[in-house]
Design an enzyme around this catalytic site. Structure first.
Site, PDB file in Angstrom:
ATOM      1  N   TRP A 181       8.125 -49.278   2.727  1.00  0.00           N
ATOM      2  CA  TRP A 181       6.721 -49.295   3.132  1.00  0.00           C
ATOM      3  C   TRP A 181       5.871 -48.275   2.380  1.00  0.00           C
ATOM      4  CZ3 TRP A 181       5.378 -44.696   5.637  1.00  0.00           C
ATOM      5  CH2 TRP A 181       6.429 -43.950   6.170  1.00  0.00           C
ATOM      6  N   ARG A 241      -1.945 -47.469   3.582  1.00  0.00           N
ATOM      7  CA  ARG A 241      -1.792 -46.468   2.515  1.00  0.00           C
ATOM      8  C   ARG A 241      -2.771 -46.627   1.367  1.00  0.00           C
ATOM      9  NH1 ARG A 241       0.529 -43.756   6.177  1.00  0.00           N
ATOM     10  NH2 ARG A 241       2.086 -45.018   7.206  1.00  0.00           N
ATOM     11  N   GLY A 248       8.788 -52.608   9.569  1.00  0.00           N
ATOM     12  CA  GLY A 248       9.272 -53.332  10.748  1.00  0.00           C
ATOM     13  C   GLY A 248      10.629 -52.854  11.191  1.00  0.00           C
ATOM     14  N   ASN A 299      14.928 -46.682   7.493  1.00  0.00           N
ATOM     15  CA  ASN A 299      16.095 -46.503   8.353  1.00  0.00           C
ATOM     16  C   ASN A 299      16.756 -47.849   8.676  1.00  0.00           C
ATOM     17  OD1 ASN A 299      13.398 -46.400   9.935  1.00  0.00           O
ATOM     18  ND2 ASN A 299      14.836 -47.405  11.301  1.00  0.00           N
ATOM     19  N   ASP A 356      13.966 -42.350   7.690  1.00  0.00           N
ATOM     20  CA  ASP A 356      13.936 -43.130   6.461  1.00  0.00           C
ATOM     21  C   ASP A 356      13.775 -42.204   5.249  1.00  0.00           C
ATOM     22  OD1 ASP A 356      11.099 -42.586   6.113  1.00  0.00           O
ATOM     23  OD2 ASP A 356      10.786 -44.027   7.719  1.00  0.00           O
ATOM     24  N   ARG A 360      12.827 -37.240   4.713  1.00  0.00           N
ATOM     25  CA  ARG A 360      12.519 -37.087   6.145  1.00  0.00           C
ATOM     26  C   ARG A 360      13.661 -36.420   6.909  1.00  0.00           C
ATOM     27  NH1 ARG A 360       9.753 -42.074   9.444  1.00  0.00           N
ATOM     28  NH2 ARG A 360      10.081 -41.383  11.585  1.00  0.00           N
ATOM     29  N   ASP A 392      16.221 -42.403  12.788  1.00  0.00           N
ATOM     30  CA  ASP A 392      14.959 -42.914  12.233  1.00  0.00           C
ATOM     31  C   ASP A 392      14.455 -42.072  11.074  1.00  0.00           C
ATOM     32  OD1 ASP A 392      12.742 -44.592  11.960  1.00  0.00           O
ATOM     33  OD2 ASP A 392      11.539 -43.422  13.359  1.00  0.00           O
ATOM     34  N   ASN A 418       7.186 -36.612   5.976  1.00  0.00           N
ATOM     35  CA  ASN A 418       7.002 -38.031   6.291  1.00  0.00           C
ATOM     36  C   ASN A 418       6.184 -38.650   5.161  1.00  0.00           C
ATOM     37  OD1 ASN A 418       6.375 -40.544   7.821  1.00  0.00           O
ATOM     38  ND2 ASN A 418       7.273 -39.406   9.514  1.00  0.00           N
TER      39      ASN A 418
END
Length: 515
Positions: free
Chosen positions: A229, A126, A186, A247, A292, A317, A290, A376
């Site tokens: 993240w 990023r 992760g 998530n 997040d 999301r 999933d 996203n």
């Protein structure tokens, strides 16, 4: 205007003398509070996450005249997913394990740093952070590296997580006063979610926030995950940092972790001096898809239903747009901005209520959004002149499966996308209603959004075009075939000229008006 070939050829040559001449200046936190027009000093441009520039040289009337100033080619296959950082005329660009310092006037490479090769997960990166004369990079193998801004040499390197357990990092660090906030990723393993603060001078650990509770104090059946993240935002008056969390894990096997799984898929407000939680809001209780909530928490001071408020907005999301009071975390608005079919309603706290019939199952469940989400990592923008929150959205459907034989660890299931369509949508922040939308001509764009005070916004579509649109109605004003964008545009002014910089595939393109 420089030609592409000339600029790209020059960009591969190192010019350490110029870099050394620019060393020793740098920035501190005050430069992020009110960024100068010749800088883009942090991931979002400032602490608010609005990605709204005060520059006005490029207007709806003259944007059609934009031409190429320079191109910087990284020479690598990685798509640029980072927001460039600009300080003292030097632009810092990152991909996984790599940082380049580039002259922001010409696109010439000043130096290049490469992290030692490693086998960690290289999904994207990023961006970097800058403080005084140091540039900070997180790496896929979970190190925080401080580089000398003058020449890219390593000043210190510290481990932020154990990559052998399944952590990696794509995070652009956030500098807040004397704290450098760093998150990791992760979700292929059942790992505790962590956000850490490091001393920017020496790399010493200051505090750790655990999303799902401190290790050793959890019990069987508790969720793991909730990685942070994406780069957060900061309100200096409240002294609160706002970060979206990832998530829970195991990801698709919700039965292994009953309950809401706090504070996964949430927006958390933390004291940057201590890492203590001030409040949390959960976007998806007990997520099983999933989705997040790592998307940018955008900070806006504006009226809401006639009352001046300190607001926090997020297009999440899971396909819902949230407006919160960022002093208390109280929900003010919950409204879908993309196709959704997974909730039965909204609870008293403003969180959507998951429909258990949409949980992954042996015979599959058709669910909207798909795993990629209603949006996203691509940054939205808030334009105060129009009151529009503009987000790259996707109407998508996927089929989710879970079978007990998939186990109760890591991903623990399967999903397949069946349809998606990308649209840039402008939302009225007080109602969540779509004011206008612009077709991105594909399954979903990767570009973020930048608005400017002159009424022009910049983004990219799914066909590899950089776009300039009129902010108030979304009409197309200009486009250029740069290759698929995976990052948010930035803008700055140097020597009286406004530059707009956008990434396309693995190159960076700078545009200006003719002199």
């Amino acid at each position: 205007m420089r030609s592409w070939h000339l600029a790209a050829a020059i960009a591969v040559a190192a010019v350490p003398a110029l870099a050394l001449a620019q060393a020793g200046q740098g920035i501190d936190g005050s430069a992020i509070l009110k960024p100068a027009k010749d800088s883009w000093p942090t991931y979002h441009g400032d602490y608010s996450g609005r990605r709204n520039s005060p520059l006005t040289q490029i207007t709806p009337d003259n944007v059609k005249n934009l031409g190429l100033a320079w191109v910087f080619a990284t020479g690598r296959n990685d798509q640029i997913k980072a927001s460039p950082i600009l300080v003292d005329g030097v632009m810092y660009l990152s991909t996984p394990d790599h940082v380049w310092a580039v002259d922001a006037r010409t696109g010439r490479q000043l130096w290049h740093y490469a992290n030692p090769e490693n086998k960690a997960f290289h999904i994207g990166h990023r961006g970097v952070a800058v403080y005084k004369d140091l540039v900070y990079l997180t790496t896929p193998d979970c190190y925080l590296v401080a580089l000398n801004a003058a020449d890219g040499t390593v000043k210190w390197r510290t481990k932020i997580a154990d990559a052998s357990k399944g952590y990696w990092s794509t995070n652009a660090p956030l500098l807040v006063k004397g704290h450098l906030l760093v998150g990791v990723s992760g979700d292929f393993d059942n790992l505790p979610g962590i956000l850490q603060s490091f001393d920017p001078e020496h790399g010493d650990l200051q505090w750790v926030f655990h999303t799902t509770g401190e290790p050793g104090k959890t019990k069987p059946g508790d969720a793991m995950g909730g990685q942070m993240w994406m780069t957060g935002t900061y309100d200096p008056d409240l002294n609160l940092v706002y970060v979206g969390t990832g998530n829970p894990t195991p990801v698709l096997n919700g039965g292994a972790r009953p309950g809401p799984n706090l504070w996964t898929v949430s927006i958390v407000a933390l004291n940057p001096d201590t890492g203590k939680l001030a409040w949390g809001f959960q976007a998806t209780p007990h997520d099983t898809h999933d989705w997040d909530a790592s998307e940018v928490p955008v900070l806006v001071d504006a009226p809401f239903n006639g009352t001046p408020r300190k607001l926090l907005m997020q297009a999440s999301r899971n396909g819902y747009f949230f407006v919160l009071d960022r002093i208390t975390g109280k929900n003010l608005l919950t409204k879908p901005f993309a196709a959704v079919n997974w909730a039965t309603g909204v609870d008293a706290n403003g969180s959507p209520i998951p429909n258990p019939d949409k949980d992954p199952a042996r015979d599959g469940r058709l669910v909207a959004p798909n795993e990629g989400g209603g949006t996203n990592y691509r940054s939205p923008s808030f334009d105060p002149a129009t009151g529009l929150f503009i987000v790259s959205a996707v109407d998508g459907y996927g089929i989710y499966f879970f079978k007990p034989e998939y186990g109760d660890y890591g991903w623990a299931g399967a999903d397949y996308g069946v349809y998606s369509k990308g649209m840039l949508r402008a939302l009225d922040y007080q109602t969540g209603q779509v004011t206008w939308e612009h077709d991105l001509y594909g399954g979903g764009g990767g570009a973020g959004v930048l608005t400017t005070a002159s009424g022009v916004l910049f983004t990219g579509d799914s066909n590899g075009n950089a776009l300039a649109l009129r902010t108030r109605d979304g009409s197309t004003l200009w486009h250029s075939a740069t290759g698929r964008m995976g990052s948010p545009p930035i803008t700055y002014e140097l020597d009286g000229r406004q530059y707009v910089v956008m990434g396309g595939n693995s190159s960076l393109y700078a545009f200006v008006l003719p002199q």
